[in-house]
Design a protein around this motif. Structure first.
Motif, short mmCIF file in Angstrom:
data_model
loop_
_atom_site.label_atom_id
_atom_site.label_comp_id
_atom_site.label_asym_id
_atom_site.label_seq_id
_atom_site.Cartn_x
_atom_site.Cartn_y
_atom_site.Cartn_z
N ARG A 1 0.80 -1.23 0.00
CA ARG A 1 0.00 0.00 0.00
C ARG A 1 0.84 1.28 0.00
NH1 ARG A 1 0.00 2.19 5.14
NH2 ARG A 1 0.59 0.70 6.75
N THR A 2 2.07 1.23 0.57
CA THR A 2 2.87 2.47 0.63
C THR A 2 3.31 2.94 -0.74
OG1 THR A 2 4.84 1.15 1.03
CG2 THR A 2 3.74 2.04 2.97
N ARG A 3 3.27 2.07 -1.75
CA ARG A 3 3.69 2.47 -3.09
C ARG A 3 2.54 2.36 -4.09
NH1 ARG A 3 8.84 -0.98 -4.50
NH2 ARG A 3 9.37 0.72 -5.90
N CYS A 4 1.38 1.97 -3.61
CA CYS A 4 0.29 1.64 -4.53
C CYS A 4 -0.52 2.88 -4.89
CB CYS A 4 -0.63 0.61 -3.88
SG CYS A 4 -1.97 0.08 -4.96
N PRO A 5 -0.79 3.09 -6.19
CA PRO A 5 -1.60 4.25 -6.59
C PRO A 5 -3.07 4.12 -6.19
CG PRO A 5 -1.01 2.90 -8.51
CD PRO A 5 -0.27 2.34 -7.33
N ARG A 6 -3.53 2.90 -5.86
CA ARG A 6 -4.94 2.71 -5.56
C ARG A 6 -5.22 2.54 -4.07
NH1 ARG A 6 -7.42 0.88 -10.54
NH2 ARG A 6 -9.13 -0.21 -9.55
N ALA A 7 -4.22 2.72 -3.23
CA ALA A 7 -4.38 2.40 -1.81
C ALA A 7 -5.31 3.37 -1.10
CB ALA A 7 -3.02 2.40 -1.13
N ASP A 8 -6.09 2.88 -0.14
CA ASP A 8 -6.92 3.74 0.72
C ASP A 8 -6.87 3.21 2.15
OD1 ASP A 8 -8.47 1.48 0.76
OD2 ASP A 8 -10.08 2.30 -0.48
N GLU A 9 -7.78 3.69 3.01
CA GLU A 9 -7.72 3.30 4.44
C GLU A 9 -7.90 1.80 4.63
OE1 GLU A 9 -10.62 5.78 3.98
OE2 GLU A 9 -8.93 7.10 3.55
N GLN A 10 -8.76 1.23 3.83
CA GLN A 10 -9.03 -0.20 3.98
C GLN A 10 -7.73 -1.01 3.82
OE1 GLN A 10 -11.46 -1.92 0.93
NE2 GLN A 10 -11.86 -3.80 2.06
N CYS A 11 -6.87 -0.56 2.90
CA CYS A 11 -5.63 -1.28 2.62
C CYS A 11 -4.69 -1.25 3.82
CB CYS A 11 -4.93 -0.69 1.40
SG CYS A 11 -5.95 -0.70 -0.08
N ALA A 12 -4.77 -0.17 4.60
CA ALA A 12 -3.91 -0.06 5.78
C ALA A 12 -4.47 -0.88 6.93
CB ALA A 12 -3.77 1.40 6.19
N ALA A 13 -5.81 -0.97 6.99
CA ALA A 13 -6.44 -1.59 8.15
C ALA A 13 -6.54 -3.10 8.03
CB ALA A 13 -7.84 -0.99 8.32
N GLU A 14 -6.67 -3.57 6.81
CA GLU A 14 -7.11 -4.95 6.63
C GLU A 14 -6.25 -5.62 5.57
OE1 GLU A 14 -11.16 -6.50 4.78
OE2 GLU A 14 -11.41 -4.71 6.03
N GLU A 15 -5.73 -6.80 5.89
CA GLU A 15 -4.92 -7.48 4.90
C GLU A 15 -5.81 -8.16 3.86
OE1 GLU A 15 -2.33 -10.55 6.35
OE2 GLU A 15 -1.60 -10.94 4.33
N PRO A 16 -5.58 -7.91 2.57
CA PRO A 16 -6.43 -8.55 1.56
C PRO A 16 -6.15 -10.05 1.48
CG PRO A 16 -4.66 -7.31 0.51
CD PRO A 16 -4.57 -7.03 1.98
N GLN A 17 -7.18 -10.82 1.21
CA GLN A 17 -7.05 -12.26 1.04
C GLN A 17 -7.05 -12.60 -0.45
OE1 GLN A 17 -6.89 -14.57 3.84
NE2 GLN A 17 -6.39 -12.58 4.71
N VAL A 18 -6.40 -13.71 -0.76
CA VAL A 18 -6.37 -14.13 -2.16
C VAL A 18 -7.80 -14.47 -2.61
CG1 VAL A 18 -5.52 -15.88 -3.77
CG2 VAL A 18 -4.05 -15.06 -1.92
N ALA A 19 -8.21 -13.91 -3.75
CA ALA A 19 -9.54 -14.17 -4.27
C ALA A 19 -9.48 -14.33 -5.78
CB ALA A 19 -10.49 -13.03 -3.90
N GLU A 20 -10.44 -15.04 -6.32
CA GLU A 20 -10.48 -15.25 -7.77
C GLU A 20 -11.10 -14.00 -8.40
OE1 GLU A 20 -12.28 -18.89 -8.96
OE2 GLU A 20 -11.33 -18.83 -10.93
N ILE A 21 -10.29 -13.23 -9.10
CA ILE A 21 -10.77 -11.97 -9.67
C ILE A 21 -11.47 -12.24 -11.00
CG2 ILE A 21 -10.09 -9.64 -10.41
CD1 ILE A 21 -9.47 -10.19 -7.48
N ARG A 22 -10.83 -13.08 -11.80
CA ARG A 22 -11.39 -13.53 -13.07
C ARG A 22 -11.15 -15.03 -13.12
NH1 ARG A 22 -9.74 -8.24 -14.11
NH2 ARG A 22 -7.52 -8.52 -14.47
#
Lengths: 336, 347
Positions: free
Chosen positions: B293-314
């Motif tokens: 998140r510290t280098r991500c152009p799309r990061a927001d508060e959720q990214c700092a608070a919560e670790e994303p889990q692997v999910a099937e995007i497509r």
């Protein structure tokens, strides 16, 4: 400007070894105009770094050079040592591959950055410090004031390379020689440094010689390119033209051997059979002839002249690869 | 990347299955979190490419599978058998089925032994007879294209980089492994030699039915050899999927940034998208939530608070991201992600 900034003519550099003289640079001639970026590419053993060292006068032990190197009309090879020292660092800056080893590990960034300015430009301590902060800011070092007090080991590889560049730029050189400046860095950091080099080069109107083993590193960031093989030039020309329509069989084979981002899964890569010729006794003709897929009569005997094949495109090949449309038919210009 | 989770695992038929792998090193400065809860699997006969920048944990992951580094936690199953608890003797026997080759080919060979002894070192340790060893040496040296008798008595320092890497591959093959882990096998080699080694790995994989884990920082190289690609950042998994989909329409912003950082001869300024800002954070104290998140152009508060889990995007393409990238419009119009053209940034 009528006269090019740097004119290298018939430059040779031979290095003495127990097995005989290694002909590291063998009759290389090239020129760089003021404000222009020249890329020099080749694999290991091509002599690209030795060419840079021969130009810079940083000869390895038991090496000798001949030919001429004209910088702004002065011959660097006959210039007295004292005048050469005034030139180096002041009018010609250098950046090397390994920023960790070319910075002094026990001296703070501030002194390494201001040393050249104070010596060559005669500026005072506080003025030099002000300029140092401005330079670090220009090369994208965050919090430059604080960084002045750092030692090299306190910084990341990308940061150290930015500091190296700031040092090279400190005396506002007319020519920057960058030898594999991003080879030790990760892709996202390499990207940052390459963008920075090009930005600084164009905004300052400075000439640059960018040396790399990676063809794509040179492709988007230089105006002209020189391809080296076994100590000699194989091909020179406008970068776009050389990459779009390589004429030398070696350049062609090298581009084909490089995987791209659009490579098909499990597609076989084209290989270049064989290996480099013995650098102490290269064959008399074309040095690539033994690995070449399309040699003709005369290739093995030589000499092979550098012939013009376009407005700004010269090649040392008796049987150059086809015209651009043939190259497409051969399936090698896809995606490049 | 940032994330954990095992949604992308493909179940029992996998030859190698790694779940929630954690590798940590204790140093005087603190605990280095080299690999943090990474999961992946490799099907028989498949090549898995692991790609990322230095410090992403890709080499540590490879070494952990062979238990060359101590595994802090997690499970590693090879042919259905859990190996994280095996003792050193059992592990030694198992390593004959899982071989590894390294980046520095000359450095990975004993400098005082000739090629013919080097390639059968594994068999010697296993107690094979002289005669068997000699037959094996001839067989594997031929397989890697060093059949010529003059190589048999050479010491490693007399070999070129490409030849030394062939010897290292021959040595790995001598014990007839099922899984070959290649850690940056071509990054020290010139382009023309690199092409030879990559072709060789492809041939061996096909002829011997090998399963390969191919670890590299070079995205073009990984694309060429891989059936599945795993992108890592700072000890975490970012994205997993088939190379065509991942390269044409990356779902994770880090994958996009990596692809945009590869110099392209045909792009106007040499790159196809914007540069990534900043430096890699310290693995001693990685960012909370998503580590990218510290280098991500799309990061927001959720990214700092919560670790994303692997999910099937497509279908078949997995990412650990709260804000995955859509399929670029040009590709969506063309009917999917499998079109093998580079996409300009859509972020």
């Amino acid at each position: 400007m009528t006269e090019p900034l740097l004119v290298v003519s018939h430059l040779h550099m031979h290095i003495g070894t127990p097995r005989g003289a290694v002909r590291a640079v063998d009759d290389v001639s090239l020129a760089i105009e003021a404000g222009q970026a020249l890329g020099v590419v080749g694999e290991s053993g091509s002599g690209k770094s030795m060419l840079a060292r021969a130009i810079m006068g940083l000869l390895p032990p038991r090496a000798a050079r001949s030919g001429s190197i004209q910088f702004k009309g002065q011959d660097l090879m006959t210039l007295p040592v004292k005048e050469q020292r005034d030139l180096w660092g002041k009018q010609i800056g250098m950046v090397f591959q390994d920023p960790g080893r070319s910075l002094n590990p026990v001296v703070r960034v501030e002194r390494q950055l201001t040393e050249g300015m104070r010596r060559h430009l005669g500026v005072g301590r506080s003025e030099a410090r002000t300029r140092a902060v401005r330079l670090l800011d220009e090369v994208g070092v965050p919090d430059p004031e604080a960084r002045l007090g750092n030692y090299p080991h306190q910084m990341s590889g990308g940061m150290r390379q930015r500091v190296m560049l700031a040092i090279a730029l400190a005396c506002e050189p007319d020519l920057l020689i960058a030898d594999e400046p991003t080879t030790a860095l990760d892709v996202t950091i390499q990207r940052q440094i390459l963008d920075l080099l090009r930005r600084v080069q164009t905004s300052r109107g400075m000439a640059m010689m960018l040396i790399s083993h990676d063809l794509s590193v040179v492709a988007g960031r230089t105006d002209r390119v020189a391809v080296m093989y076994a100590g000699q030039l194989a091909e020179t020309g406008a970068t776009r033209e050389v990459f779009a329509a390589p004429r030398h069989r070696y350049t062609h084979a090298l581009l084909d051997a490089t995987p791209t981002l659009h490579q098909e899964r499990h597609a076989r890569l084209r290989v270049i059979e064989g290996s480099l010729p013995d650098p102490t006794a290269p064959p008399p003709g074309c040095r690539f002839s033994q690995r070449c897929t399309a040699p003709v009569e005369g290739c093995a005997e030589g000499p092979i002249p550098m012939e013009s094949v376009g407005a700004d495109h010269r090649v040392a090949c008796l049987n150059p690869a086809g015209a651009p449309d043939l190259v497409v038919a051969g399936g090698s210009s896809d995606g490049r | 990347m940032a994330g954990s989770g095992a949604a992308h695992l493909r179940g029992d038929e996998a030859l190698l299955s790694v779940e929630d792998l954690v590798v940590e090193y204790r140093t005087s400065a603190g605990v280095v979190q080299a690999v943090s809860k990474v999961s992946f699997d490799v099907l028989p006969g498949e090549t898995l490419g692991i790609v990322g920048e230095s410090g992403c944990g890709k080499s540590t992951t490879g070494r952990a599978v062979l238990r060359l580094d101590t595994v802090t936690s997690g499970s590693i199953r090879f042919r259905g058998r859990a190996i994280e608890g095996l003792d050193e003797r059992e592990m030694r026997a198992l390593r004959r089925e899982m071989q590894m080759i390294f980046q520095d080919p000359v450095g990975s060979l004993n400098p005082r032994r000739p090629v013919r002894e080097l390639v059968v070192e594994g068999l010697d340790i296993a107690g094979a007879s002289r005669k068997d060893q000699e037959a094996a040496a001839g067989r594997v040296l031929e397989a890697v294209g060093l059949a010529d008798d003059r190589f048999r008595d050479l010491l490693p320092r007399r070999l070129s980089g490409g030849q030394a890497q062939r010897v290292a591959i021959a040595r790995a093959l001598a014990v007839e492994p099922q899984l070959l882990i290649c850690d940056e096998p071509v990054s020290a080699l010139d382009v023309s030699v690199q092409a030879q080694i990559l072709n060789l790995v492809e041939d061996l994989k096909r002829d011997l039915g090998l399963t390969v884990v191919f670890i590299a920082h070079d995205l073009s190289v990984v694309r060429t050899v891989s059936d599945r690609v795993l992108v890592m950042y700072l000890g975490k998994l970012c994205e997993f999927g088939e190379p065509e989909a991942v390269y044409a329409s990356p779902a994770h912003p880090y994958t996009r940034a990596l692809l945009d950082s590869v110099p392209q001869p045909d792009a106007v300024d040499g790159f196809t998208g914007p540069a990534l800002e900043g430096d890699l954070p310290s693995p001693l104290s990685p960012p909370t939530g998503c580590r990218f998140r510290t280098r991500c152009p799309r990061a927001d508060e959720q990214c700092a608070a919560e670790e994303p889990q692997v999910a099937e995007i497509r279908p078949g393409q997995f990412a650990a991201c709260h804000h995955p990238l859509p399929v670029p419009e040009v590709l969506a119009a063309a009917g999917g992600a499998a079109v093998p053209v580079p996409a300009r940034s859509s972020a």
